[in-house]
Scaffold this motif. Sequence first.
Motif, PDB file in Angstrom:
ATOM      1  N   THR A 108       0.828  10.018  -6.943  1.00  0.00           N
ATOM      2  CA  THR A 108       1.702  11.294  -7.250  1.00  0.00           C
ATOM      3  C   THR A 108       2.347  10.926  -8.613  1.00  0.00           C
ATOM      4  N   LEU A 109       2.402   9.964  -9.201  1.00  0.00           N
ATOM      5  CA  LEU A 109       3.005   9.737 -10.530  1.00  0.00           C
ATOM      6  C   LEU A 109       1.750   9.621 -11.730  1.00  0.00           C
ATOM      7  N   THR A 110       0.387   9.227 -11.404  1.00  0.00           N
ATOM      8  CA  THR A 110      -0.529   8.939 -12.448  1.00  0.00           C
ATOM      9  C   THR A 110      -0.690  10.571 -13.200  1.00  0.00           C
TER      10      THR A 110
ATOM     11  N   HIS B 248      -3.641  -4.759  -6.609  1.00  0.00           N
ATOM     12  CA  HIS B 248      -3.330  -5.791  -5.638  1.00  0.00           C
ATOM     13  C   HIS B 248      -1.911  -6.210  -5.989  1.00  0.00           C
ATOM     14  N   PRO B 249      -0.900  -5.238  -5.507  1.00  0.00           N
ATOM     15  CA  PRO B 249       0.465  -5.422  -5.959  1.00  0.00           C
ATOM     16  C   PRO B 249       1.344  -6.290  -5.079  1.00  0.00           C
ATOM     17  N   ASP B 250       0.823  -7.031  -4.051  1.00  0.00           N
ATOM     18  CA  ASP B 250       1.197  -7.800  -3.091  1.00  0.00           C
ATOM     19  C   ASP B 250       2.420  -8.752  -3.808  1.00  0.00           C
ATOM     20  N   PRO B 251       3.509  -8.944  -3.707  1.00  0.00           N
ATOM     21  CA  PRO B 251       4.540  -9.801  -4.490  1.00  0.00           C
ATOM     22  C   PRO B 251       4.556 -11.007  -3.779  1.00  0.00           C
ATOM     23  N   ILE B 252       4.081 -11.350  -2.644  1.00  0.00           N
ATOM     24  CA  ILE B 252       4.143 -12.685  -2.171  1.00  0.00           C
ATOM     25  C   ILE B 252       2.903 -13.449  -1.660  1.00  0.00           C
TER      26      ILE B 252
ATOM     27  N   GLU C  16       4.623  -4.543 -11.150  1.00  0.00           N
ATOM     28  CA  GLU C  16       5.411  -5.021 -10.175  1.00  0.00           C
ATOM     29  C   GLU C  16       5.159  -3.912  -8.815  1.00  0.00           C
ATOM     30  N   PRO C  17       5.563  -4.452  -7.742  1.00  0.00           N
ATOM     31  CA  PRO C  17       5.161  -3.521  -6.428  1.00  0.00           C
ATOM     32  C   PRO C  17       6.077  -2.424  -6.297  1.00  0.00           C
ATOM     33  N   GLU C  18       6.056  -1.572  -7.167  1.00  0.00           N
ATOM     34  CA  GLU C  18       6.828  -0.282  -7.250  1.00  0.00           C
ATOM     35  C   GLU C  18       5.908   0.803  -7.847  1.00  0.00           C
ATOM     36  N   ALA C  19       6.030   1.960  -7.329  1.00  0.00           N
ATOM     37  CA  ALA C  19       5.169   2.921  -7.381  1.00  0.00           C
ATOM     38  C   ALA C  19       4.994   3.376  -8.844  1.00  0.00           C
ATOM     39  N   PRO C  20       6.207   3.460  -9.743  1.00  0.00           N
ATOM     40  CA  PRO C  20       6.125   3.765 -11.202  1.00  0.00           C
ATOM     41  C   PRO C  20       5.180   2.859 -11.864  1.00  0.00           C
ATOM     42  N   ALA C  21       5.417   1.377 -11.776  1.00  0.00           N
ATOM     43  CA  ALA C  21       4.727   0.296 -12.481  1.00  0.00           C
ATOM     44  C   ALA C  21       3.183   0.351 -11.880  1.00  0.00           C
ATOM     45  N   ILE C  22       2.986   0.783 -10.529  1.00  0.00           N
ATOM     46  CA  ILE C  22       1.566   0.640 -10.195  1.00  0.00           C
ATOM     47  C   ILE C  22       0.840   2.056 -10.932  1.00  0.00           C
TER      48      ILE C  22
ATOM     49  N   LEU D  42       0.989  -1.245  -0.011  1.00  0.00           N
ATOM     50  CA  LEU D  42       0.098   0.011   0.078  1.00  0.00           C
ATOM     51  C   LEU D  42       0.957   1.212  -0.036  1.00  0.00           C
ATOM     52  N   PRO D  43       2.074   1.184   0.614  1.00  0.00           N
ATOM     53  CA  PRO D  43       2.987   2.573   0.485  1.00  0.00           C
ATOM     54  C   PRO D  43       3.140   2.868  -0.845  1.00  0.00           C
ATOM     55  N   GLU D  44       3.489   1.837  -1.586  1.00  0.00           N
ATOM     56  CA  GLU D  44       4.005   2.114  -3.024  1.00  0.00           C
ATOM     57  C   GLU D  44       2.679   2.557  -3.871  1.00  0.00           C
ATOM     58  N   THR D  45       1.665   1.885  -3.421  1.00  0.00           N
ATOM     59  CA  THR D  45       0.255   2.414  -4.208  1.00  0.00           C
ATOM     60  C   THR D  45       0.033   3.771  -3.908  1.00  0.00           C
TER      61      THR D  45
END
Length: 269
Positions: A113-115, A166-170, A209-215, A105-108
């Motif tokens: 801020t990037l959209t 739902h960017p949970d990587p695990i 990926e669970p990274e802000a730019p990818a989300i 969620l922090p990355e989301t």
Amino acid sequence: FGGGPVRRRAWERLRDALFVALERRAALCCRSRIICVSRSVRDYFVREYGLRPDEVHVARNGVDHSVFSPQVRARSRQPIRRELGLAQSDFVALFMGGRWFEKALPETVQALTLTEESVRLVVVGRGDTDTFARMATDLGVLERITFVPHVARPQDYYGMADCLVHPDPIEPFGLVVLEAAACGLPLLAARTGAALDLVEDGVTGFFIEPEAPAIAAGLDRLARAGDDREQMRRAVHARALDFTWERQAEQIEGIFLRLAPGGGGEAAR
């Protein structure tokens, strides 16, 4: 568990370490009799504990399609949006569940801020709302986020949203991913759990990926999809129909029969 977020996260790390130790013991004691809920969990047992692929079996979770279905959109979209103060024209991404730090969620939040498109985020579930509200305030996106406590009818919120993020990587399985798919909600998800069977880039959503730019990129792609999102809704619902509790029971029964004496499985040898 009291004591604030720092103590709570320390306790969660200690708890998780204990779970891993118990898991290792169980995995090595129960070779050939391990049943997993997804391909990614099977691959994890093979990789981490040196098991053979044929020693680990998959029986995927199901969903109640009489509860989670595309019909919730017509019933819930307008009233839930009115309740949350969202316009019917807003593009709304839904984040559903707990363990917010682990589920990215922090990355989301940072992704907002990037959209380039105007995306609203609704976070449903129990978590450290104060910490995330401060984070959103510092980033200047608090007005684009709505926090909703645990709800008794999650299907109404799937029906309200335009996509699930739902960017949970695990994630071992991700029941919320399947529930959202069953409701016809396009998916933005990491390559793990149920998403491996439900997500096809550009067809039912997008892997992220669970990274802000990818989300952020995934949110923009779906926000711009327009009428194509209707096709995605139909496609993701069709894939979710393969996931039923009856089918899981049949899969487990078939595994038991293969492993039983005389069934041709490991136990028979």
